[in-house]
Design an enzyme around this catalytic site. Structure first.
Site, PDB file in Angstrom:
ATOM      1  N   THR A 247      -6.021  21.950 -15.521  1.00  0.00           N
ATOM      2  CA  THR A 247      -6.820  21.808 -14.571  1.00  0.00           C
ATOM      3  C   THR A 247      -6.143  22.028 -13.084  1.00  0.00           C
ATOM      4  O   THR A 247      -4.984  22.292 -13.025  1.00  0.00           O
ATOM      5  CB  THR A 247      -7.655  20.430 -14.332  1.00  0.00           C
ATOM      6  OG1 THR A 247      -6.385  19.608 -13.912  1.00  0.00           O
ATOM      7  CG2 THR A 247      -7.789  19.877 -15.758  1.00  0.00           C
TER       8      THR A 247
ATOM      9  N   SER B  65      -6.896   7.326 -15.905  1.00  0.00           N
ATOM     10  CA  SER B  65      -5.649   6.978 -15.763  1.00  0.00           C
ATOM     11  C   SER B  65      -4.632   8.081 -16.033  1.00  0.00           C
ATOM     12  O   SER B  65      -5.089   9.238 -16.515  1.00  0.00           O
ATOM     13  CB  SER B  65      -4.966   5.879 -16.236  1.00  0.00           C
ATOM     14  OG  SER B  65      -3.857   5.393 -15.994  1.00  0.00           O
TER      15      SER B  65
ATOM     16  N   LYS C 274      -2.493   4.837 -10.244  1.00  0.00           N
ATOM     17  CA  LYS C 274      -3.318   5.168 -11.501  1.00  0.00           C
ATOM     18  C   LYS C 274      -2.994   4.093 -12.223  1.00  0.00           C
ATOM     19  O   LYS C 274      -3.713   4.231 -13.601  1.00  0.00           O
ATOM     20  CB  LYS C 274      -3.002   6.647 -12.003  1.00  0.00           C
ATOM     21  CG  LYS C 274      -3.082   7.674 -11.068  1.00  0.00           C
ATOM     22  CD  LYS C 274      -4.723   7.791 -10.854  1.00  0.00           C
ATOM     23  CE  LYS C 274      -5.396   8.332 -11.953  1.00  0.00           C
ATOM     24  NZ  LYS C 274      -6.763   8.733 -11.629  1.00  0.00           N
TER      25      LYS C 274
ATOM     26  N   ASP D 197     -17.388  10.290  -0.765  1.00  0.00           N
ATOM     27  CA  ASP D 197     -16.134  10.317  -0.417  1.00  0.00           C
ATOM     28  C   ASP D 197     -15.750   8.928  -0.712  1.00  0.00           C
ATOM     29  O   ASP D 197     -15.802   8.210   0.260  1.00  0.00           O
ATOM     30  CB  ASP D 197     -15.923  10.777   1.154  1.00  0.00           C
ATOM     31  CG  ASP D 197     -14.393  11.025   1.324  1.00  0.00           C
ATOM     32  OD1 ASP D 197     -13.648  10.497   0.704  1.00  0.00           O
ATOM     33  OD2 ASP D 197     -14.138  11.549   2.634  1.00  0.00           O
TER      34      ASP D 197
ATOM     35  N   TYR E 115       2.558   7.769  -7.283  1.00  0.00           N
ATOM     36  CA  TYR E 115       1.094   8.207  -8.114  1.00  0.00           C
ATOM     37  C   TYR E 115       0.953   7.407  -9.333  1.00  0.00           C
ATOM     38  O   TYR E 115      -0.219   6.922  -9.650  1.00  0.00           O
ATOM     39  CB  TYR E 115       1.288   9.776  -8.677  1.00  0.00           C
ATOM     40  CG  TYR E 115       0.292  10.432  -9.537  1.00  0.00           C
ATOM     41  CD1 TYR E 115      -1.088  10.331  -9.037  1.00  0.00           C
ATOM     42  CD2 TYR E 115       0.532  10.562 -10.893  1.00  0.00           C
ATOM     43  CE1 TYR E 115      -1.865  10.829  -9.737  1.00  0.00           C
ATOM     44  CE2 TYR E 115      -0.551  11.067 -11.599  1.00  0.00           C
ATOM     45  CZ  TYR E 115      -1.771  10.979 -11.168  1.00  0.00           C
ATOM     46  OH  TYR E 115      -2.909  11.754 -11.853  1.00  0.00           O
TER      47      TYR E 115
END
Length: 294
Positions: free
Chosen positions: A192, A144, A162, A67, A158
């Site tokens: 995905t 990224s 990244k 984790d 976000y």
């Protein structure tokens, strides 16, 4: 002297891959294992995907709990190395998306996404880099995104989480002298599960954003109802080839940045054009703020 950073094509490598429950992490683990490499697939909660644990272990791989939100998650790497297993390739895949105007996130939301998407991968880099450096071999792959290269409305937080450019480019320079390769993968939009799991911010959207580009992007990203042009299996194969120096990766082993996806290409051209514009407008000023010689 900078050594040539190459992984021998025939060598069977040990890969530690994060986020193996789905998407790119799962695809990369399967592909590496199918090609005879030893994989250590990591999961936040392996008990939720017992079928994947069985799949990887039956084929000689390992599955471990990791984790990356936990500050000491790098101890997983320390334990693996301590038992005599050298990690040749670290692939930082795990992460999640969040959408909303930059001004609108709570402190808890900011800390949560930065903890998972930035500090988590960094903790693993910090743990594995000394081992690779001492062995004078290895590779670190950071994932990224398009919003991590060029700003996208409603994806500011976000994108910040990244934005691996500064870290990865510096790491690439620092590790090159130790024959350790570093690759930054820029992903566009791919098919995905993450596409349908971009989280909206908790606080309702301010009515001022209604009808704006940011408001429309927020609604689209939160719904998951948008065009997905990328095939993640094809992209995974491209990444694998660059890591091992085969196929499309042959002769490109020393490259640091790998863009994947037609929408990613659009972001790259935007960055190029914006930098050219910046220098066209301010280039003369940029070059005329030096200390005057007496």
């Amino acid at each position: 002297m900078i050594m040539s950073a190459e992984v021998p094509n025939k060598k069977k490598l040990t890969w530690l891959i994060t986020g193996c429950s789905s998407g790119f992490g799962l695809a990369m683990a399967r592909l590496a294992q199918a090609n005879g490499h030893h994989i250590i697939a990591t999961f936040r909660n392996p008990s939720r995907t017992p079928e994947l644990v069985d799949e990887f272990t039956k084929n000689g791989g390992e599955c471990v709990r990791l984790d990356q939100d936990e500050s000491e998650c790098g101890q997983v790497i320390g334990s693996i190395e301590a038992r005599g297993t050298a990690i040749d390739v670290l692939v930082n895949v795990a992460g999640f998306g969040m959408t909303g105007p930059v001004e609108s996130f709570s402190e808890e939301e900011v800390q949560r996404i930065m903890n998972t998407n930035f500090f988590g991968p960094y903790r693993l880099i910090r743990a594995v880099a000394p081992h690779m450096r001492k062995r004078r071999s290895g590779m670190i792959v950071n994932f990224s995104s398009g919003s991590g290269m060029e700003a996208r409305s409603s994806l500011g937080l976000y994108g910040a989480s990244k934005y691996f450019q500064g870290l990865t480019k510096t790491l690439h320079k620092e590790m090159a002298e130790f024959n350790v390769r570093v690759l930054l993968v820029y992903l566009g939009t791919f098919n995905t599960p993450m596409v349908g799991k971009v989280e909206p911010k908790l606080k309702p959207l301010d009515p001022d954003y209604s009808g704006t580009t940011t408001g429309r992007m927020y609604e689209i990203m939160g719904s998951g109802n948008f065009t997905v042009p990328g095939d993640h299996l094809k992209a995974t194969k491209a990444i694998y080839d660059v890591v091992v120096g085969e196929g499309i990766g042959k002769g490109r082993e020393k490259e640091m940045m790998l863009p994947l996806g037609v929408d990613m290409a659009e972001r790259a051209w935007e960055v190029r054009d914006s930098i050219n514009h910046m220098m066209d407008v301010f280039g003369d000023i940029c070059n005329n703020v030096n200390v005057e010689n007496n």
